[in-house]
Motif scaffolding. Structure first.
Motif, PDB file in Angstrom:
ATOM      1  N   ASN A 166       0.860  -1.172   0.000  1.00  0.00           N
ATOM      2  CA  ASN A 166       0.000   0.000   0.000  1.00  0.00           C
ATOM      3  C   ASN A 166       0.907   1.236   0.000  1.00  0.00           C
ATOM      4  OD1 ASN A 166      -1.576   2.239   0.618  1.00  0.00           O
ATOM      5  ND2 ASN A 166      -2.632   1.310   2.331  1.00  0.00           N
ATOM      6  N   PRO A 167       0.817   2.076  -1.028  1.00  0.00           N
ATOM      7  CA  PRO A 167      -0.085   2.084  -2.184  1.00  0.00           C
ATOM      8  C   PRO A 167       0.542   1.472  -3.437  1.00  0.00           C
ATOM      9  CG  PRO A 167       1.006   4.187  -2.052  1.00  0.00           C
ATOM     10  CD  PRO A 167       1.561   3.350  -0.919  1.00  0.00           C
ATOM     11  N   GLN A 195      -5.061   0.363  -4.447  1.00  0.00           N
ATOM     12  CA  GLN A 195      -4.735   1.059  -3.215  1.00  0.00           C
ATOM     13  C   GLN A 195      -4.046   0.134  -2.213  1.00  0.00           C
ATOM     14  OE1 GLN A 195      -5.226   4.428  -2.348  1.00  0.00           O
ATOM     15  NE2 GLN A 195      -3.925   3.891  -0.624  1.00  0.00           N
ATOM     16  N   GLU A 196      -4.687  -1.006  -1.878  1.00  0.00           N
ATOM     17  CA  GLU A 196      -4.146  -1.896  -0.850  1.00  0.00           C
ATOM     18  C   GLU A 196      -4.892  -3.226  -0.907  1.00  0.00           C
ATOM     19  OE1 GLU A 196      -4.960  -0.459   3.093  1.00  0.00           O
ATOM     20  OE2 GLU A 196      -6.957   0.230   2.556  1.00  0.00           O
ATOM     21  N   SER A 221      -9.703  -0.708  -4.000  1.00  0.00           N
ATOM     22  CA  SER A 221      -9.368   0.335  -4.957  1.00  0.00           C
ATOM     23  C   SER A 221      -9.148   1.668  -4.255  1.00  0.00           C
ATOM     24  CB  SER A 221     -10.476   0.457  -6.010  1.00  0.00           C
ATOM     25  OG  SER A 221     -11.655   0.955  -5.407  1.00  0.00           O
ATOM     26  N   THR A 222      -8.711   2.638  -5.018  1.00  0.00           N
ATOM     27  CA  THR A 222      -8.251   3.913  -4.479  1.00  0.00           C
ATOM     28  C   THR A 222      -9.255   4.509  -3.504  1.00  0.00           C
ATOM     29  OG1 THR A 222      -7.179   4.252  -6.608  1.00  0.00           O
ATOM     30  CG2 THR A 222      -7.295   6.142  -5.124  1.00  0.00           C
ATOM     31  N   CYS A 223      -8.761   4.897  -2.345  1.00  0.00           N
ATOM     32  CA  CYS A 223      -9.568   5.452  -1.256  1.00  0.00           C
ATOM     33  C   CYS A 223      -9.838   6.943  -1.512  1.00  0.00           C
ATOM     34  CB  CYS A 223      -8.792   5.266   0.043  1.00  0.00           C
ATOM     35  SG  CYS A 223      -9.705   5.612   1.542  1.00  0.00           S
ATOM     36  N   ARG A 254     -16.418   3.214   3.452  1.00  0.00           N
ATOM     37  CA  ARG A 254     -15.216   3.983   3.178  1.00  0.00           C
ATOM     38  C   ARG A 254     -13.977   3.104   3.067  1.00  0.00           C
ATOM     39  NH1 ARG A 254     -13.947   8.222   7.406  1.00  0.00           N
ATOM     40  NH2 ARG A 254     -11.745   7.754   7.040  1.00  0.00           N
ATOM     41  N   GLY A 255     -14.098   1.835   3.421  1.00  0.00           N
ATOM     42  CA  GLY A 255     -12.964   0.934   3.330  1.00  0.00           C
ATOM     43  C   GLY A 255     -13.426  -0.432   2.879  1.00  0.00           C
TER      44      GLY A 255
END
Length: 462
Positions: A166-167, A195-196, A221-223, A254-255
């Motif tokens: 990450n990332p 993203q992670e 995917s991208t946060c 959000r995650g």
């Protein structure tokens, strides 16, 4: 709607576990059992610093294990390992996402110590006890803090690959011992939206013998918000081509963090949300919960996108539950408000108080209050049950009302748990059962509670 679902009034694709907050799901199939390892977001009562109990941050001290044979009724096995099992750790908080894999009858748990490398623990059983065979990081690039979210995949030729990052995304080949590197660490070109939380696996498309083999790298995917995306390749080392979202971004979350497996002829994706916490509060805290859904593949191997967890039907049950064998009280499809613990271990959430990995131990359910219940889906009573036994310990009393197909469904029996002398002294309590035949959802409904009651296991008879 969520509140009504928690009361058993409606059916939604709700989080799998309710006795603890969970995240970072990592499935492992062993025979006819699916084991699911998760990280563990502490509840407020488990956070040692009184000034942080209402904090929105992460408080993670150990890793949990759950199992199922039917995908809907899950048995909790408690903490399978903790930060205390890694004596060279650099901090007392940060039990981030792990993955456990099996090779040659041994089990390897890969854990990130963010900013201090990736550890590996080893055991003879998925339940542990897990021990540190190295006494140092398996991977640690001291120039960065990218060492997070390890994922391991063993290809058909026996070569194992370790992914993380990450990332950025990194990988290395593992030796056959699974605790040393066979290759240098490679940093991959940027993967679209990565993203992670990488999750790598391979799958043959079409005919099992002649179909083409595809490799998948699913990830958060991208946060923010994070979604579940994936890329595909013809090689476990890439090049990786972005394909689509498995579950696209939504402001309801959000995650996220994927875990994917094939089990009994079906494919499942596991992820996380804040849906369980939202039964209590919409004020944001990092108290996540794991959900799952079935996924399907197109002819070219791409994955069909799925809606958000709550917008789907609940996962289908793969086989009925047998009530005529011992069923642990911590086996349930739903049990909001209840707590669980391993017998003989006071796991407070404080690292200093945690035991090292204990292996499989008996558990119990506690913190039982009026109006709460344990729901089990798809219980097969066959030609009819005649009696019900439950083993419990109590300093007071608790009535257990057995209902079918709903919290207010038909009553088929009532057992009264009375004082046993202490919460460590377990006794059997019995009741006659009538009108319980065929397949039904079973509800163990609790009322008239006083003192403290702990439930160990139950069983029907005929």
């Amino acid at each position: 709607m969520l509140q009504r679902a928690a009361k058993g009034e409606i059916s939604l694709n709700l989080p799998l576990f309710q006795t603890k907050y969970t995240a970072d799901p990592a499935p492992l199939v062993v025979g006819d059992t699916l084991f699911l390892f998760t990280s563990h977001d502490a509840s407020p009562e488990d956070i040692p610093d009184v000034n942080e109990k209402s904090s929105a941050g992460f408080f993670m001290y150990d890793w949990l294990l759950w199992s199922t044979t039917d995908m809907v009724n899950w048995t909790e096995h408690g903490a399978v390992a903790s930060l205390k099992d890694i004596p060279w750790r650099s901090r007392e908080n940060g039990a981030w996402a792990i993955q456990t894999v099996e090779r040659n009858g041994k089990y390897y748990l890969y854990a990130p110590l963010h900013g201090h490398g990736i550890a590996v623990l080893k055991a003879d059983s998925p339940y542990g006890p897990f021990k540190d065979p190295l006494g140092k990081p398996l991977v640690w690039d001291q120039s960065n803090w990218f060492d997070i979210d390890p994922s391991v995949y063993t290809d058909d030729d026996g070569q194992a690959y370790l992914y993380w990052g990450n990332p950025h995304t990194f990988y290395a080949k593992l030796n056959d011992d699974m605790i040393s590197l066979k290759s240098e660490v490679t940093k991959l070109p940027h993967i679209k939206h990565y993203q992670e939380g990488p999750w790598i696996y391979g799958r043959r498309q079409g005919d099992r013998e002649t179909g083409s083999y595809k490799y998948y790298l699913a990830y958060a995917s991208t946060c923010c918000p994070e979604a579940l995306g994936y890329a595909m390749s013809d090689s476990p080392t890439g090049l990786w081509e972005w394909k689509n979202y498995i579950m696209r971004p939504t402001l309801r979350d959000r995650g996220n963090h994927p875990g994917i497996c094939d089990f009994k002829g079906h494919s499942y994706v596991f992820g996380q949300s804040y849906d369980l916490m939202h039964l209590d509060t919409f004020t944001h805290h990092e108290r996540r919960s794991v959900s799952a859904t079935e996924i399907t593949y197109n002819e070219d191997g791409t994955i069909q996108e799925v809606p958000y967890w709550l917008d789907q039907e609940p996962v289908k049950q793969l086989c009925w539950l047998n009530p005529y064998q011992r069923v642990e009280a911590e086996t349930m499809a739903w049990g909001y408000g209840l707590k669980s613990a391993k017998m003989g271990i006071e796991n407070t959430g404080v690292v200093a108080d945690m035991p090292t990995s204990t292996g499989k131990k008996n558990m119990y359910i506690f913190d039982i209050n009026d109006g709460e219940f344990i729901k089990l889906r798809g219980v097969d009573f066959g030609n009819g049950a005649k009696k019900f036994n439950i083993t419990a310990a109590s300093t007071g009393s608790c009535k257990v009302t057995l209902r079918l197909d709903g919290q207010d469904g038909p009553i088929v029996g009532e057992a009264v748990i009375s004082k046993t002398g202490s919460v460590e002294k377990y006794k059997a309590f019995n009741t006659k059962v009538t009108n319980a035949s065929g397949v039904h959802d079973l509800y163990l409904c609790f009322s008239n509670t006083s003192g403290e009651t702990r439930l160990d296991w139950w069983k029907f008879g005929n």
